[in-house]
Design a protein around this motif. Structure first.
Motif, short mmCIF file in Angstrom:
data_model
loop_
_atom_site.label_atom_id
_atom_site.label_comp_id
_atom_site.label_asym_id
_atom_site.label_seq_id
_atom_site.Cartn_x
_atom_site.Cartn_y
_atom_site.Cartn_z
N GLU A 118 0.72 -1.32 0.23
CA GLU A 118 -0.06 0.02 0.00
C GLU A 118 0.81 1.56 -0.16
O GLU A 118 0.34 2.35 0.28
N THR A 119 2.18 1.26 -0.22
CA THR A 119 3.19 2.36 -0.08
C THR A 119 3.34 3.16 -0.91
O THR A 119 3.45 2.66 -2.43
N ASP A 120 3.80 4.25 -0.79
CA ASP A 120 4.12 5.04 -2.03
C ASP A 120 5.59 4.92 -2.56
O ASP A 120 5.90 5.26 -3.53
N THR A 121 6.46 4.09 -1.69
CA THR A 121 7.61 3.75 -1.96
C THR A 121 7.64 2.76 -2.93
O THR A 121 8.64 2.70 -3.86
N GLU A 122 6.75 1.63 -2.91
CA GLU A 122 6.72 0.66 -4.20
C GLU A 122 6.45 1.61 -5.35
O GLU A 122 6.90 1.03 -6.48
N VAL A 123 5.45 2.57 -5.36
CA VAL A 123 5.22 3.39 -6.57
C VAL A 123 6.48 3.87 -6.94
O VAL A 123 6.85 3.97 -8.40
N ILE A 124 7.55 4.45 -6.31
CA ILE A 124 8.91 4.72 -7.00
C ILE A 124 9.54 3.90 -7.49
O ILE A 124 10.19 3.98 -8.46
N ALA A 125 9.67 2.59 -6.79
CA ALA A 125 10.40 1.56 -7.32
C ALA A 125 9.80 1.30 -8.62
O ALA A 125 10.67 1.10 -9.70
N ASN A 126 8.57 1.17 -8.95
CA ASN A 126 7.91 0.75 -10.12
C ASN A 126 8.24 1.93 -11.19
O ASN A 126 8.39 1.47 -12.31
N TYR A 127 7.91 3.11 -10.88
CA TYR A 127 8.09 4.41 -11.65
C TYR A 127 9.46 4.32 -12.17
O TYR A 127 9.68 4.59 -13.28
N LEU A 128 10.52 4.03 -11.43
CA LEU A 128 12.01 4.11 -11.75
C LEU A 128 12.21 3.00 -12.97
O LEU A 128 13.39 3.15 -13.89
N THR A 129 11.45 2.05 -13.26
CA THR A 129 11.52 1.04 -14.28
C THR A 129 11.33 1.67 -15.72
O THR A 129 11.34 1.15 -16.86
N THR A 130 10.43 2.84 -15.61
CA THR A 130 9.89 3.41 -16.71
C THR A 130 10.82 4.53 -17.43
O THR A 130 10.56 5.06 -18.36
N ILE A 131 12.12 5.10 -16.44
CA ILE A 131 13.05 5.97 -17.25
C ILE A 131 14.17 5.36 -17.23
O ILE A 131 14.60 4.21 -16.66
N ASP A 132 15.15 6.17 -18.13
CA ASP A 132 16.59 5.59 -18.22
C ASP A 132 17.12 6.15 -17.04
O ASP A 132 17.43 7.28 -16.92
N ILE A 133 17.44 5.30 -16.21
CA ILE A 133 18.34 5.86 -14.81
C ILE A 133 19.51 6.28 -14.96
O ILE A 133 19.99 7.07 -13.99
N ASN A 134 20.29 6.08 -16.08
CA ASN A 134 21.34 6.54 -16.08
C ASN A 134 21.44 7.87 -17.03
O ASN A 134 22.67 8.54 -17.12
N LYS A 135 20.38 8.05 -17.59
CA LYS A 135 20.42 9.19 -18.43
C LYS A 135 19.78 10.46 -18.11
O LYS A 135 20.10 11.71 -18.05
N ASN A 136 18.38 10.23 -17.65
CA ASN A 136 17.49 11.24 -17.37
C ASN A 136 16.87 11.11 -15.96
O ASN A 136 15.58 11.51 -15.86
N LEU A 137 17.64 10.71 -14.82
CA LEU A 137 17.14 10.45 -13.63
C LEU A 137 16.49 11.85 -12.94
O LEU A 137 15.75 11.77 -12.24
N GLY A 138 17.31 12.75 -13.34
CA GLY A 138 16.70 14.20 -12.98
C GLY A 138 15.39 14.38 -13.22
O GLY A 138 14.57 15.32 -12.52
N LYS A 139 14.57 13.87 -14.22
CA LYS A 139 13.26 13.72 -14.46
C LYS A 139 12.24 13.64 -13.19
O LYS A 139 11.33 13.83 -13.01
N ILE A 140 13.03 12.71 -12.29
CA ILE A 140 12.38 12.32 -10.94
C ILE A 140 11.76 13.60 -10.23
O ILE A 140 10.59 13.55 -9.42
N PHE A 141 12.48 14.65 -10.30
CA PHE A 141 12.18 15.90 -9.36
C PHE A 141 11.09 16.49 -9.92
O PHE A 141 10.29 17.39 -9.27
N LYS A 142 10.70 16.19 -11.37
CA LYS A 142 9.55 16.79 -11.84
C LYS A 142 8.26 16.03 -11.71
O LYS A 142 7.25 16.37 -11.39
N ASP A 143 8.79 14.83 -11.70
CA ASP A 143 7.42 13.67 -11.58
C ASP A 143 7.01 13.37 -10.33
O ASP A 143 5.80 13.17 -10.03
N LEU A 144 7.88 13.44 -9.31
CA LEU A 144 7.50 12.70 -7.97
C LEU A 144 7.41 14.20 -7.12
O LEU A 144 8.42 14.79 -7.01
N LYS A 145 6.02 14.51 -6.72
CA LYS A 145 5.80 15.57 -5.89
C LYS A 145 5.95 15.11 -4.28
O LYS A 145 5.35 14.32 -3.96
#
Length: 217
Positions: A118-145
């Motif tokens: 039921e956690t928001d943390t599992e959302v983070i883990a699964n969200y990170l599979t949808t972006i290139d963690i080596n190239k555009n990880l900075g996108k997390i600051f726009k997507d995760l509020k």
């Protein structure tokens, strides 16, 4: 407040993390867990105290863990950190709260991603599979509020640290790296306190600060 602790080095990392988390017990917690690296991250979790965690079958060189006060979701082993992505590639511990986690979770479910907590943390883990963690990880600051300090482990044993409005510190010696949400739990050495918008990558005990994303806040 929840606690985060990590260790990378030549010692038994699992024991080092348990010791570090024990120094954070004054914050209080209702569940706990540790991820350790053994050809991918394996996770031990438990409801209650650190004494309830299973013994580690190896002496790993990389581990990180968490003590949790239940906020998103009730007190269960499934809701305890660390959380692992649906494909097993990403393992995360998290201090803070993601305010738009329900919105992100809904989008991920539409993509066929299943959730087990039921956690928001599992959302983070699964969200990170949808972006290139080596190239555009900075996108997390726009997507995760919201607020978050994160330790992220991938299947290769690489570690990424992200800090946004929740404290996170690194202590480096000649051959060890300690990570903690509380500076008082760290030994003496070269200390770095992450700033909001910071991303640090750790590969083979070498640290590479990525450009600060503070301008995206």
């Amino acid at each position: 407040m929840c606690g985060i602790y990590g260790y990378i080095g030549d010692k038994d990392a699992y024991s080092a993390v348990l010791n570090g988390l024990s120094l954070l017990q004054y914050r209080g917690y209702d569940s706990c867990g540790v991820a350790y690296y053994n050809n991918g991250f394996k996770v031990n979790k438990a409801v209650g105290t650190l004494n309830n965690l299973k013994e580690c079958p190896i002496k790993p060189k990389i581990a990180f863990g968490h003590t949790r006060w239940a906020t998103n979701g009730v007190v269960t082993e499934a809701n305890a950190h660390p959380h692992v992505s649906f494909n097993g590639e990403i393992t995360v511990v998290h201090n803070g709260i993601i305010k738009n986690s329900d919105e992100i979770k809904g989008k991920l479910i539409k993509k066929g991603i299943n959730f087990y907590s039921e956690t928001d943390t599992e959302v983070i883990a699964n969200y990170l599979t949808t972006i290139d963690i080596n190239k555009n990880l900075g996108k997390i600051f726009k997507d995760l509020k919201g607020t978050y300090s994160l330790i992220i482990g991938n299947s290769a044993g690489d570690i990424t640290l992200i800090k946004q409005f929740s404290p996170l510190h690194i202590l480096k010696t000649d051959n060890e790296i300690y990570i903690s949400s509380d500076i008082s739990s760290l030994p003496s050495g070269e200390l770095y306190t992450l700033k909001d918008g910071d991303i640090i990558k750790i590969v083979n005990k070498e640290m590479w600060p990525m450009p600060s994303y503070g301008d995206l806040l």
